[in-house]
Design a protein around this motif. Structure first.
Motif, PDB file in Angstrom:
ATOM      1  N   ASN A   1       0.841  -1.250  -0.243  1.00 27.72           N
ATOM      2  CA  ASN A   1      -0.160   0.166  -0.081  1.00 27.72           C
ATOM      3  C   ASN A   1       1.014   1.400   0.008  1.00 27.72           C
ATOM      4  N   VAL A   2       2.038   1.085  -0.209  1.00 27.63           N
ATOM      5  CA  VAL A   2       3.012   2.492  -0.146  1.00 27.63           C
ATOM      6  C   VAL A   2       3.748   2.218  -1.813  1.00 27.63           C
TER       7      VAL A   2
ATOM      8  N   ALA B   1      -4.066   3.782  -0.202  1.00 31.11           N
ATOM      9  CA  ALA B   1      -2.672   3.894  -0.614  1.00 31.11           C
ATOM     10  C   ALA B   1      -1.989   4.884  -0.217  1.00 31.11           C
ATOM     11  N   PHE B   2      -0.603   4.919  -0.155  1.00 32.55           N
ATOM     12  CA  PHE B   2       0.191   6.086   0.272  1.00 32.55           C
ATOM     13  C   PHE B   2       1.208   6.129  -0.665  1.00 32.55           C
ATOM     14  N   LEU B   3       1.568   7.457  -1.249  1.00 30.44           N
ATOM     15  CA  LEU B   3       2.488   7.725  -2.350  1.00 30.44           C
ATOM     16  C   LEU B   3       3.484   8.583  -1.642  1.00 30.44           C
ATOM     17  N   ARG B   4       4.980   8.408  -1.660  1.00 30.93           N
ATOM     18  CA  ARG B   4       5.895   9.091  -1.263  1.00 30.93           C
ATOM     19  C   ARG B   4       6.742   9.876  -1.878  1.00 30.93           C
ATOM     20  N   ILE B   5       6.265  11.046  -2.264  1.00 29.83           N
ATOM     21  CA  ILE B   5       6.738  12.147  -3.265  1.00 29.83           C
ATOM     22  C   ILE B   5       6.848  13.596  -2.483  1.00 29.83           C
ATOM     23  N   PHE B   6       7.480  14.436  -2.924  1.00 31.14           N
ATOM     24  CA  PHE B   6       7.347  15.916  -2.854  1.00 31.14           C
ATOM     25  C   PHE B   6       6.063  16.409  -3.634  1.00 31.14           C
ATOM     26  N   ILE B   7       5.428  17.333  -3.083  1.00 33.89           N
ATOM     27  CA  ILE B   7       4.037  17.796  -3.450  1.00 33.89           C
ATOM     28  C   ILE B   7       4.417  18.353  -4.828  1.00 33.89           C
ATOM     29  N   GLU B   8       5.240  19.061  -5.193  1.00 35.97           N
ATOM     30  CA  GLU B   8       5.630  19.539  -6.336  1.00 35.97           C
ATOM     31  C   GLU B   8       5.737  18.670  -7.364  1.00 35.97           C
ATOM     32  N   GLN B   9       5.829  17.237  -7.243  1.00 36.58           N
ATOM     33  CA  GLN B   9       5.811  16.043  -8.189  1.00 36.58           C
ATOM     34  C   GLN B   9       4.461  15.556  -8.472  1.00 36.58           C
ATOM     35  N   ILE B  10       3.499  16.344  -7.966  1.00 32.51           N
ATOM     36  CA  ILE B  10       2.102  15.523  -8.128  1.00 32.51           C
ATOM     37  C   ILE B  10       1.674  15.451  -9.399  1.00 32.51           C
ATOM     38  N   GLU B  11       1.848  16.118 -10.348  1.00 35.48           N
ATOM     39  CA  GLU B  11       1.415  16.035 -11.628  1.00 35.48           C
ATOM     40  C   GLU B  11       1.957  15.073 -12.616  1.00 35.48           C
ATOM     41  N   GLU B  12       3.265  14.544 -11.908  1.00 33.93           N
ATOM     42  CA  GLU B  12       4.055  13.335 -12.544  1.00 33.93           C
ATOM     43  C   GLU B  12       3.197  12.107 -12.164  1.00 33.93           C
ATOM     44  N   HIS B  13       2.519  12.155 -11.200  1.00 33.03           N
ATOM     45  CA  HIS B  13       1.563  10.919 -10.749  1.00 33.03           C
ATOM     46  C   HIS B  13       0.219  10.821 -10.814  1.00 33.03           C
TER      47      HIS B  13
END
Length: 218
Positions: A17-18, A94-106
């Motif tokens: 879930n990560v 689910a948990f997505l480990r990213i910087f928020i600045e990357q959000i549009e990549e995901h």
């Protein structure tokens, strides 16, 4: 780095879930969260800067007909939320480990149905305005990944962030804007589903009113 953090990092590396950098699915789920990860067509609710994931998991408990994704860069924090979801056998989290600045990549355009921002770092210094999660920079990102008319929520203890956000939204003519500087002394409580984070409980115990606002993405 303490042993506890190392153990947590090791644990989330094995969790289904990560999703984080180095995983097979990392960077591959944009436009495919429903089909490839959740394997259903339920709405996607995103919490940005989810911290320990208490709100993400709390919402998932209440609404198992929706998919919830918490995003944060701190692995030790994500460990807590992912652990709760595993223990409670919640398969809609689910948990997505990213910087928020990357959000549009995901996330693809209009892939997300709703966004929550709960108790973010208020970034009080003027030089950090662009880093506030309700700055125009981030609001523009949200508007691209959230479906037209999708709702964005903010809960905060910080008066400065609340005032700043309200001013920005009013300048942008945000649609269906509702807000209160004292959530638990208002008629807007139903919108927050009775979920309290650990920090929120501390703020309330200290007599700090919780601020809340929501608006629809233009």
């Amino acid at each position: 780095m303490g042993r506890s953090k190392l153990e947590k990092f090791s644990a989330i590396a094995e969790r289904e879930n990560v999703i984080q950098d180095g995983d097979e699915l990392y960077g591959q789920l944009s436009g495919k969260w429903k089909s490839e990860f959740f394997e259903n067509n339920n709405p996607i609710i995103l919490e940005v800067g989810c911290g320990r994931g208490e709100y993400t998991v709390g919402m998932a408990r209440l609404h198992q007909d929706k998919n919830y994704i918490g995003t944060d860069i701190k692995g030790a924090r994500i460990w807590k939320g992912s652990s709760m979801a595993v223990e409670e056998e919640l398969d809609n989290v689910a948990f997505l480990r990213i910087f928020i600045e990357q959000i549009e990549e995901h996330f693809a355009v209009h892939e997300v149905d709703e966004i929550w921002i709960t108790f973010p770092d208020p970034r009080p210094k003027d030089r950090d305005i662009k880093r506030r999660l309700t700055s125009p920079r981030f609001l523009d990102m949200y508007s691209r990944i959230v479906k037209p008319g999708g709702i964005v929520h903010l809960k905060t203890d910080n008066q400065g962030l609340y005032d700043y956000t309200l001013e920005v939204l009013q300048e942008r003519n945000a649609e269906n804007l509702i807000y209160t500087s004292n959530l638990y002394n208002s008629d807007l409580q139903e919108h927050t589903m009775g979920i309290y984070t650990t920090y929120e409980k501390r703020y309330l115990a200290d007599g700090i009113p919780i601020k809340y606002l929501q608006f629809r993405v233009n």
